[in-house]
Design a protein around this motif. Structure first.
Motif, PDB file in Angstrom:
ATOM      1  N   VAL A 187       0.815  -1.219   0.000  1.00  0.00           N
ATOM      2  CA  VAL A 187       0.000   0.000   0.000  1.00  0.00           C
ATOM      3  C   VAL A 187       0.848   1.268   0.000  1.00  0.00           C
ATOM      4  O   VAL A 187       0.333   2.359  -0.240  1.00  0.00           O
ATOM      5  CB  VAL A 187      -0.979   0.017   1.190  1.00  0.00           C
ATOM      6  N   LEU A 188       2.152   1.133   0.245  1.00  0.00           N
ATOM      7  CA  LEU A 188       3.029   2.293   0.276  1.00  0.00           C
ATOM      8  C   LEU A 188       3.581   2.672  -1.089  1.00  0.00           C
ATOM      9  O   LEU A 188       3.640   3.847  -1.445  1.00  0.00           O
ATOM     10  CB  LEU A 188       4.217   2.040   1.216  1.00  0.00           C
ATOM     11  N   PHE A 189       3.987   1.663  -1.869  1.00  0.00           N
ATOM     12  CA  PHE A 189       4.855   1.940  -3.006  1.00  0.00           C
ATOM     13  C   PHE A 189       4.150   1.979  -4.353  1.00  0.00           C
ATOM     14  O   PHE A 189       3.084   1.388  -4.542  1.00  0.00           O
ATOM     15  CB  PHE A 189       5.995   0.919  -3.051  1.00  0.00           C
ATOM     16  N   GLY A 190       4.775   2.674  -5.287  1.00  0.00           N
ATOM     17  CA  GLY A 190       4.361   2.728  -6.677  1.00  0.00           C
ATOM     18  C   GLY A 190       5.602   2.829  -7.535  1.00  0.00           C
ATOM     19  O   GLY A 190       6.725   2.943  -7.028  1.00  0.00           O
ATOM     20  N   ASP A 191       5.429   2.806  -8.842  1.00  0.00           N
ATOM     21  CA  ASP A 191       6.548   2.864  -9.782  1.00  0.00           C
ATOM     22  C   ASP A 191       6.645   4.249 -10.400  1.00  0.00           C
ATOM     23  O   ASP A 191       5.637   4.934 -10.604  1.00  0.00           O
ATOM     24  CB  ASP A 191       6.356   1.840 -10.902  1.00  0.00           C
ATOM     25  N   GLY A 192       7.854   4.653 -10.748  1.00  0.00           N
ATOM     26  CA  GLY A 192       8.025   5.941 -11.408  1.00  0.00           C
ATOM     27  C   GLY A 192       9.485   6.280 -11.597  1.00  0.00           C
ATOM     28  O   GLY A 192      10.382   5.608 -11.081  1.00  0.00           O
ATOM     29  N   ALA A 193       9.728   7.343 -12.363  1.00  0.00           N
ATOM     30  CA  ALA A 193      11.089   7.829 -12.606  1.00  0.00           C
ATOM     31  C   ALA A 193      11.054   9.329 -12.809  1.00  0.00           C
ATOM     32  O   ALA A 193      10.025   9.908 -13.185  1.00  0.00           O
ATOM     33  CB  ALA A 193      11.702   7.150 -13.834  1.00  0.00           C
ATOM     34  N   GLY A 194      12.176   9.962 -12.531  1.00  0.00           N
ATOM     35  CA  GLY A 194      12.314  11.395 -12.746  1.00  0.00           C
ATOM     36  C   GLY A 194      13.745  11.728 -13.104  1.00  0.00           C
ATOM     37  O   GLY A 194      14.667  10.942 -12.845  1.00  0.00           O
ATOM     38  N   ALA A 195      13.943  12.880 -13.710  1.00  0.00           N
ATOM     39  CA  ALA A 195      15.276  13.279 -14.150  1.00  0.00           C
ATOM     40  C   ALA A 195      15.404  14.793 -14.126  1.00  0.00           C
ATOM     41  O   ALA A 195      14.409  15.514 -14.167  1.00  0.00           O
ATOM     42  CB  ALA A 195      15.545  12.757 -15.568  1.00  0.00           C
ATOM     43  N   ALA A 196      16.644  15.250 -14.062  1.00  0.00           N
ATOM     44  CA  ALA A 196      16.936  16.682 -14.144  1.00  0.00           C
ATOM     45  C   ALA A 196      18.196  16.878 -14.970  1.00  0.00           C
ATOM     46  O   ALA A 196      19.136  16.072 -14.900  1.00  0.00           O
ATOM     47  CB  ALA A 196      17.112  17.286 -12.757  1.00  0.00           C
ATOM     48  N   VAL A 197      18.212  17.947 -15.750  1.00  0.00           N
ATOM     49  CA  VAL A 197      19.403  18.351 -16.493  1.00  0.00           C
ATOM     50  C   VAL A 197      20.130  19.397 -15.668  1.00  0.00           C
ATOM     51  O   VAL A 197      19.543  20.427 -15.297  1.00  0.00           O
ATOM     52  CB  VAL A 197      19.039  18.917 -17.879  1.00  0.00           C
ATOM     53  N   LEU A 198      21.403  19.126 -15.364  1.00  0.00           N
ATOM     54  CA  LEU A 198      22.243  20.076 -14.635  1.00  0.00           C
ATOM     55  C   LEU A 198      23.151  20.802 -15.619  1.00  0.00           C
ATOM     56  O   LEU A 198      23.656  20.200 -16.571  1.00  0.00           O
ATOM     57  CB  LEU A 198      23.106  19.354 -13.599  1.00  0.00           C
ATOM     58  N   THR A 199      23.373  22.089 -15.379  1.00  0.00           N
ATOM     59  CA  THR A 199      24.235  22.888 -16.251  1.00  0.00           C
ATOM     60  C   THR A 199      25.152  23.790 -15.430  1.00  0.00           C
ATOM     61  O   THR A 199      24.884  24.063 -14.249  1.00  0.00           O
ATOM     62  CB  THR A 199      23.405  23.776 -17.203  1.00  0.00           C
ATOM     63  N   ASP A 200      26.226  24.262 -16.068  1.00  0.00           N
ATOM     64  CA  ASP A 200      27.144  25.169 -15.377  1.00  0.00           C
ATOM     65  C   ASP A 200      26.743  26.631 -15.533  1.00  0.00           C
ATOM     66  O   ASP A 200      27.330  27.503 -14.894  1.00  0.00           O
ATOM     67  CB  ASP A 200      28.579  24.956 -15.877  1.00  0.00           C
ATOM     68  N   GLU A 201      25.756  26.903 -16.366  1.00  0.00           N
ATOM     69  CA  GLU A 201      25.241  28.257 -16.556  1.00  0.00           C
ATOM     70  C   GLU A 201      23.727  28.236 -16.354  1.00  0.00           C
ATOM     71  O   GLU A 201      23.087  27.205 -16.535  1.00  0.00           O
ATOM     72  CB  GLU A 201      25.548  28.757 -17.970  1.00  0.00           C
TER      73      GLU A 201
END
Length: 337
Positions: A170-184
């Motif tokens: 009852v706690l868990f589900g599936d998923g994914a996330g991402a972020a693009v990191l930049t120097d500017e």
């Protein structure tokens, strides 16, 4: 020191949301019990809750989330100079899911890392990505995701499961996330002002167990997963307060200067308990767990995705994360520039 920025985020959730009525029917428990116990309304699974058929892998979800983040950043895939993926549930031990995702994105000739961790792995990925940017890389991807199909199955006799194992259904589900990191400052122009990642579990029993089996012990009777929910209820709110003050103190920020708070996301009811224990301030809560379930390493990215439309120039946000597997304190602080 080189400033590090989040240019864009992307997320992916598989299939249609599974509500408490459908989940309760699968488990043989009441919808009301699920609501009272965890408060989460829906979650997504990359497997069929009726048959158990796996319809999507971790690599599927992570590649989808990462592709969305790259498109939203305005960068070309050729601009990506590293990839870091955090998960507790890789598709295979080898090859890593990180290399599979890089291949699907058309990336090559770049460093690819995979971090094995619970929900704090997303912050560890952010920390490593920040270090790579400060070391001279111009842009890179940090990704987090988890899937449940190896650990939760509708074919099991859930009536015979101990509570510490049943609770995971009852706690868990599936998923994914991402972020693009930049120097500017690119795209969303969000500066990463601080990252906290500190193990504090010395001498303390783990709050969560996630096992795996090889060819010699796959028929073992030991538990595949377990959750010490009482220990989590006791310790996570206190640890969350510690994380908040440590981040603010290190930056010299006051509570009044924080416009948004991204609290830990174990469950809707646990999140409410944590927020009640935090010191009062003007920050608006950014949560997603009631709709997504606990998606492990995807959670901070799902929260970020909800934050971005509300985040205005000059505003600040603080994210808190507690990994109960062996008690890791994590978090980060952001400012829109």
């Amino acid at each position: 020191m080189t400033a590090v920025h989040i240019a864009a985020t992307g997320t992916a959730l598989p299939g249609d949301p599974v509500d408490n009525a459908a989940l309760g029917a699968m488990l043989g428990v009441s919808e009301e019990w699920i609501d009272l116990f965890v408060g989460t309304r829906t979650r997504h699974f990359g497997w069929d809750p009726v048959t158990g058929e796996v319809r999507g892998s971790l690599a599927d979800l992570c590649a989808e989330a990462a592709a969305r983040a790259v498109r939203a950043s305005g960068l070309d895939p050729a601009d990506i100079e590293f990839l870091v993926l955090a998960t507790a549930t890789p598709d295979t031990l080898l090859p890593t899911t990180a290399t599979e995702v890089a291949d699907r994105l058309g990336l090559d000739h770049l460093p690819v890392y995979q971090i094995q961790a619970g929900c704090s792995g997303a912050i560890q990925a952010l920390d490593l990505g920040r270090t790579l940017i400060q070391g001279g890389r111009r842009a890179g991807l940090v990704i987090g995701g988890d899937v449940t199909h190896r650990f939760l199955s509708p074919r099991r006799d859930t009536a015979k499961l101990p509570t510490e194992e049943l609770v995971n259904y009852v706690l868990f589900g599936d998923g994914a996330g991402a972020a693009v990191l930049t120097d500017e400052p690119e795209g969303e122009r969000i500066a990463v002002r601080a990252v906290l990642n500190s193990w504090t579990g010395r001498g303390r029993p783990p709050g969560q167990l996630l096992d795996w089996y090889g060819t010699t012990d796959r028929d073992s009777g030991r538990r595949m997963l377990a959750e010490d929910y009482k220990a989590i209820e006791e310790h996570v709110p206190t640890i969350s307060v510690e994380i908040l003050w440590e981040l603010l103190g290190g930056l010299g920020w006051s509570l009044d200067e924080v416009g948004f708070l991204l609290p830990p996301q174990l469950s809707e009811r646990m999140t409410a308990r944590i927020v009640e224990r935090l010191p009062d301030g003007p920050a608006h809560e950014v949560s997603c767990v009631a709709d997504t379930g606990n998606t492990g390493n995807a959670l901070p990215f799902l929260q970020l995705d909800r934050l971005l439309p509300k985040f205005a120039a000059g505003e600040r946000a603080v994210a808190l994360c507690v990994e109960s597997s062996r008690w890791i304190r994590a978090g980060f602080a952001l400012e829109k520039v």
